[in-house]
Design a protein around this motif. Structure first.
Motif, PDB file in Angstrom:
ATOM      1  N   ARG A  58     -67.141 -88.208 -32.156  1.00  0.00           N
ATOM      2  CA  ARG A  58     -67.597 -86.962 -31.423  1.00  0.00           C
ATOM      3  C   ARG A  58     -68.399 -85.966 -32.252  1.00  0.00           C
ATOM      4  O   ARG A  58     -69.101 -85.406 -31.740  1.00  0.00           O
ATOM      5  CB  ARG A  58     -66.415 -86.426 -30.758  1.00  0.00           C
ATOM      6  N   TYR A  59     -68.110 -85.757 -33.666  1.00  0.00           N
ATOM      7  CA  TYR A  59     -68.623 -84.513 -34.263  1.00  0.00           C
ATOM      8  C   TYR A  59     -70.229 -84.735 -34.191  1.00  0.00           C
ATOM      9  O   TYR A  59     -70.848 -83.718 -33.825  1.00  0.00           O
ATOM     10  CB  TYR A  59     -68.164 -84.455 -35.436  1.00  0.00           C
ATOM     11  N   GLN A  60     -70.725 -86.146 -34.273  1.00  0.00           N
ATOM     12  CA  GLN A  60     -72.348 -86.068 -34.275  1.00  0.00           C
ATOM     13  C   GLN A  60     -72.752 -85.793 -32.941  1.00  0.00           C
ATOM     14  O   GLN A  60     -74.146 -85.422 -32.671  1.00  0.00           O
ATOM     15  CB  GLN A  60     -72.466 -87.524 -34.726  1.00  0.00           C
ATOM     16  N   MET A  61     -72.002 -85.764 -31.638  1.00  0.00           N
ATOM     17  CA  MET A  61     -72.585 -85.219 -30.473  1.00  0.00           C
ATOM     18  C   MET A  61     -72.789 -83.876 -30.494  1.00  0.00           C
ATOM     19  O   MET A  61     -73.436 -83.228 -29.324  1.00  0.00           O
ATOM     20  CB  MET A  61     -71.512 -85.911 -29.215  1.00  0.00           C
ATOM     21  N   GLY A  62     -72.268 -83.082 -31.561  1.00  0.00           N
ATOM     22  CA  GLY A  62     -72.474 -81.685 -31.432  1.00  0.00           C
ATOM     23  C   GLY A  62     -73.457 -81.077 -32.677  1.00  0.00           C
ATOM     24  O   GLY A  62     -73.506 -79.836 -33.044  1.00  0.00           O
ATOM     25  N   CYS A  63     -74.456 -82.035 -32.853  1.00  0.00           N
ATOM     26  CA  CYS A  63     -75.043 -81.504 -33.978  1.00  0.00           C
ATOM     27  C   CYS A  63     -76.346 -80.741 -33.655  1.00  0.00           C
ATOM     28  O   CYS A  63     -76.742 -79.688 -34.588  1.00  0.00           O
ATOM     29  CB  CYS A  63     -75.979 -82.820 -34.647  1.00  0.00           C
ATOM     30  N   GLU A  64     -76.479 -80.152 -32.429  1.00  0.00           N
ATOM     31  CA  GLU A  64     -77.432 -79.050 -31.940  1.00  0.00           C
ATOM     32  C   GLU A  64     -76.586 -77.930 -31.383  1.00  0.00           C
ATOM     33  O   GLU A  64     -77.195 -76.861 -31.033  1.00  0.00           O
ATOM     34  CB  GLU A  64     -78.069 -79.559 -30.656  1.00  0.00           C
ATOM     35  N   CYS A  65     -75.336 -78.145 -31.677  1.00  0.00           N
ATOM     36  CA  CYS A  65     -74.201 -76.963 -31.382  1.00  0.00           C
ATOM     37  C   CYS A  65     -74.012 -76.042 -32.802  1.00  0.00           C
ATOM     38  O   CYS A  65     -73.910 -76.591 -33.645  1.00  0.00           O
ATOM     39  CB  CYS A  65     -73.078 -77.421 -30.589  1.00  0.00           C
ATOM     40  N   ARG A  66     -73.787 -74.896 -32.373  1.00  0.00           N
ATOM     41  CA  ARG A  66     -73.436 -73.985 -33.364  1.00  0.00           C
ATOM     42  C   ARG A  66     -71.888 -73.464 -33.236  1.00  0.00           C
ATOM     43  O   ARG A  66     -71.693 -73.294 -32.077  1.00  0.00           O
ATOM     44  CB  ARG A  66     -74.305 -72.728 -33.404  1.00  0.00           C
ATOM     45  N   ILE A  67     -70.919 -73.406 -34.167  1.00  0.00           N
ATOM     46  CA  ILE A  67     -69.697 -72.972 -33.995  1.00  0.00           C
ATOM     47  C   ILE A  67     -69.616 -71.366 -34.646  1.00  0.00           C
ATOM     48  O   ILE A  67     -70.283 -71.469 -35.590  1.00  0.00           O
ATOM     49  CB  ILE A  67     -68.735 -73.856 -34.635  1.00  0.00           C
ATOM     50  N   ASN A  68     -69.240 -70.444 -33.750  1.00  0.00           N
ATOM     51  CA  ASN A  68     -69.149 -69.271 -34.253  1.00  0.00           C
ATOM     52  C   ASN A  68     -67.611 -68.875 -34.241  1.00  0.00           C
ATOM     53  O   ASN A  68     -66.846 -68.888 -33.447  1.00  0.00           O
ATOM     54  CB  ASN A  68     -69.931 -68.260 -33.444  1.00  0.00           C
ATOM     55  N   THR A  69     -67.321 -68.377 -35.480  1.00  0.00           N
ATOM     56  CA  THR A  69     -65.902 -68.104 -35.683  1.00  0.00           C
ATOM     57  C   THR A  69     -65.543 -66.835 -35.169  1.00  0.00           C
ATOM     58  O   THR A  69     -66.216 -65.649 -35.705  1.00  0.00           O
ATOM     59  CB  THR A  69     -65.654 -68.122 -37.375  1.00  0.00           C
ATOM     60  N   THR A 127     -61.683 -69.815 -32.061  1.00  0.00           N
ATOM     61  CA  THR A 127     -60.765 -68.747 -31.745  1.00  0.00           C
ATOM     62  C   THR A 127     -59.375 -69.114 -32.326  1.00  0.00           C
ATOM     63  O   THR A 127     -58.483 -68.347 -32.342  1.00  0.00           O
ATOM     64  CB  THR A 127     -60.722 -68.430 -30.305  1.00  0.00           C
ATOM     65  N   ASP A 128     -59.252 -69.960 -33.352  1.00  0.00           N
ATOM     66  CA  ASP A 128     -57.970 -70.290 -33.811  1.00  0.00           C
ATOM     67  C   ASP A 128     -57.480 -69.094 -34.761  1.00  0.00           C
ATOM     68  O   ASP A 128     -56.344 -68.616 -34.729  1.00  0.00           O
ATOM     69  CB  ASP A 128     -58.192 -71.491 -35.017  1.00  0.00           C
ATOM     70  N   TRP A 129     -58.412 -68.201 -35.361  1.00  0.00           N
ATOM     71  CA  TRP A 129     -58.016 -67.101 -36.073  1.00  0.00           C
ATOM     72  C   TRP A 129     -57.297 -66.235 -35.183  1.00  0.00           C
ATOM     73  O   TRP A 129     -56.340 -65.623 -35.554  1.00  0.00           O
ATOM     74  CB  TRP A 129     -59.052 -66.460 -36.973  1.00  0.00           C
ATOM     75  N   LEU A 130     -57.973 -65.845 -34.089  1.00  0.00           N
ATOM     76  CA  LEU A 130     -57.488 -64.779 -33.162  1.00  0.00           C
ATOM     77  C   LEU A 130     -56.172 -65.445 -32.398  1.00  0.00           C
ATOM     78  O   LEU A 130     -55.203 -64.584 -32.340  1.00  0.00           O
ATOM     79  CB  LEU A 130     -58.565 -64.622 -32.107  1.00  0.00           C
ATOM     80  N   LEU A 131     -56.110 -66.608 -32.175  1.00  0.00           N
ATOM     81  CA  LEU A 131     -54.892 -67.154 -31.403  1.00  0.00           C
ATOM     82  C   LEU A 131     -53.776 -67.456 -32.372  1.00  0.00           C
ATOM     83  O   LEU A 131     -52.595 -67.093 -31.895  1.00  0.00           O
ATOM     84  CB  LEU A 131     -55.453 -68.222 -30.548  1.00  0.00           C
ATOM     85  N   ASP A 132     -54.025 -68.181 -33.452  1.00  0.00           N
ATOM     86  CA  ASP A 132     -52.891 -68.685 -34.219  1.00  0.00           C
ATOM     87  C   ASP A 132     -52.911 -67.983 -35.502  1.00  0.00           C
ATOM     88  O   ASP A 132     -51.962 -68.254 -36.210  1.00  0.00           O
ATOM     89  CB  ASP A 132     -53.200 -70.087 -34.604  1.00  0.00           C
ATOM     90  N   ASN A 133     -53.789 -66.906 -35.822  1.00  0.00           N
ATOM     91  CA  ASN A 133     -53.902 -66.217 -36.950  1.00  0.00           C
ATOM     92  C   ASN A 133     -53.759 -67.418 -38.389  1.00  0.00           C
ATOM     93  O   ASN A 133     -53.308 -67.265 -39.432  1.00  0.00           O
ATOM     94  CB  ASN A 133     -52.582 -65.441 -37.470  1.00  0.00           C
ATOM     95  N   SER A 134     -54.715 -68.474 -38.122  1.00  0.00           N
ATOM     96  CA  SER A 134     -54.888 -69.460 -38.911  1.00  0.00           C
ATOM     97  C   SER A 134     -56.341 -70.112 -38.662  1.00  0.00           C
ATOM     98  O   SER A 134     -56.570 -70.130 -37.529  1.00  0.00           O
ATOM     99  CB  SER A 134     -53.896 -70.471 -38.533  1.00  0.00           C
ATOM    100  N   LEU A 135     -56.686 -70.704 -39.728  1.00  0.00           N
ATOM    101  CA  LEU A 135     -58.178 -71.152 -39.570  1.00  0.00           C
ATOM    102  C   LEU A 135     -57.886 -72.789 -39.330  1.00  0.00           C
ATOM    103  O   LEU A 135     -58.849 -73.576 -39.199  1.00  0.00           O
ATOM    104  CB  LEU A 135     -58.972 -70.991 -40.787  1.00  0.00           C
ATOM    105  N   ASN A 136     -56.555 -73.259 -39.423  1.00  0.00           N
ATOM    106  CA  ASN A 136     -56.334 -74.509 -39.130  1.00  0.00           C
ATOM    107  C   ASN A 136     -55.288 -74.879 -37.633  1.00  0.00           C
ATOM    108  O   ASN A 136     -54.411 -75.532 -37.746  1.00  0.00           O
ATOM    109  CB  ASN A 136     -55.396 -75.256 -40.468  1.00  0.00           C
ATOM    110  N   GLY A 137     -55.795 -74.216 -36.587  1.00  0.00           N
ATOM    111  CA  GLY A 137     -55.035 -74.204 -35.285  1.00  0.00           C
ATOM    112  C   GLY A 137     -55.320 -75.190 -34.586  1.00  0.00           C
ATOM    113  O   GLY A 137     -56.263 -76.374 -35.126  1.00  0.00           O
TER     114      GLY A 137
END
Length: 193
Positions: free
Chosen positions: A120-131, A148-158
């Motif tokens: 699946r990750y290759q299906m998002g090559c044109e997409c940008r992820i904004n933290t 939004t992991d940082w906002l919701l879970d206070n973690s970047l591994n949410g």
């Protein structure tokens, strides 16, 4: 010294491989006697190249600074541990990894992350992820997924990092996909009320 790096979802790395660490040794550039220039040379057995490193088809070593204060990372070379590694390629073709790269034990990855790496990750090559670190956090366009992991879970591994992939939809916008049914039916759309 505190080192901070911009966080990365597993989906955004340009160079990504799965490898087992088979050995390590300390190396120094031939033109320097400074201890700060020393690097750890990890001998690896590349299992799979997911993306990037087109110039290096058979990667045998990755390099990282000896000191964590210089962004060096410590990998387990005693148990032939498997890792998912991102990094950068030097002009001479050597691969460098550091604290700002994705360096994750293969065993710590979720089943979704492993599937997403292959399908699946290759299906998002044109997409940008904004933290998103703070509220308000808004999308700047259709080609973007808000992480939004940082906002919701206070973690970047949410939940989003471990379970979702940002992929391009059939209408060319981007959205989070968890898996299971076809993509159009199971998006977490951060713009919905």
């Amino acid at each position: 010294m505190i080192v901070s790096c911009r966080a990365h979802h597993p989906d955004v790395h340009i160079h990504l491989i799965r490898a087992k660490i088979s050995g390590e040794k300390i190396v120094s550039p031939s033109n320097s006697s400074s201890p700060y220039m020393k690097m750890i040379q990890y001998e690896i057995k590349m299992i799979k190249m997911f993306k990037g490193f087109d110039r290096a088809k058979d990667i045998q070593y990755v390099y990282t600074p000896v000191f964590s204060s210089l962004c060096g990372v410590k990998l387990d070379s005693n148990n032939k541990a498997g890792y998912l590694l991102s990094g950068s390629m030097w002009s001479d073709g050597r691969i460098s990894i550091g604290q700002c790269d994705l360096v994750e034990s293969w065993d710590n990855l979720s089943l979704s992350q492993k599937k997403n790496l292959n399908y699946r990750y290759q299906m998002g090559c044109e997409c940008r992820i904004n933290t998103c670190y703070t509220v308000p956090c808004a999308s700047t366009g259709e080609n973007e997924c808000l992480w939004t992991d940082w906002l919701l879970d206070n973690s970047l591994n949410g939940e989003q990092a471990r379970q979702y992939a940002c992929i391009r939809r059939s209408d060319t916008s981007c959205g989070w996909y968890r898996g299971g049914p076809p993509p159009e039916k199971d998006f977490l759309d951060m713009t919905d009320p």
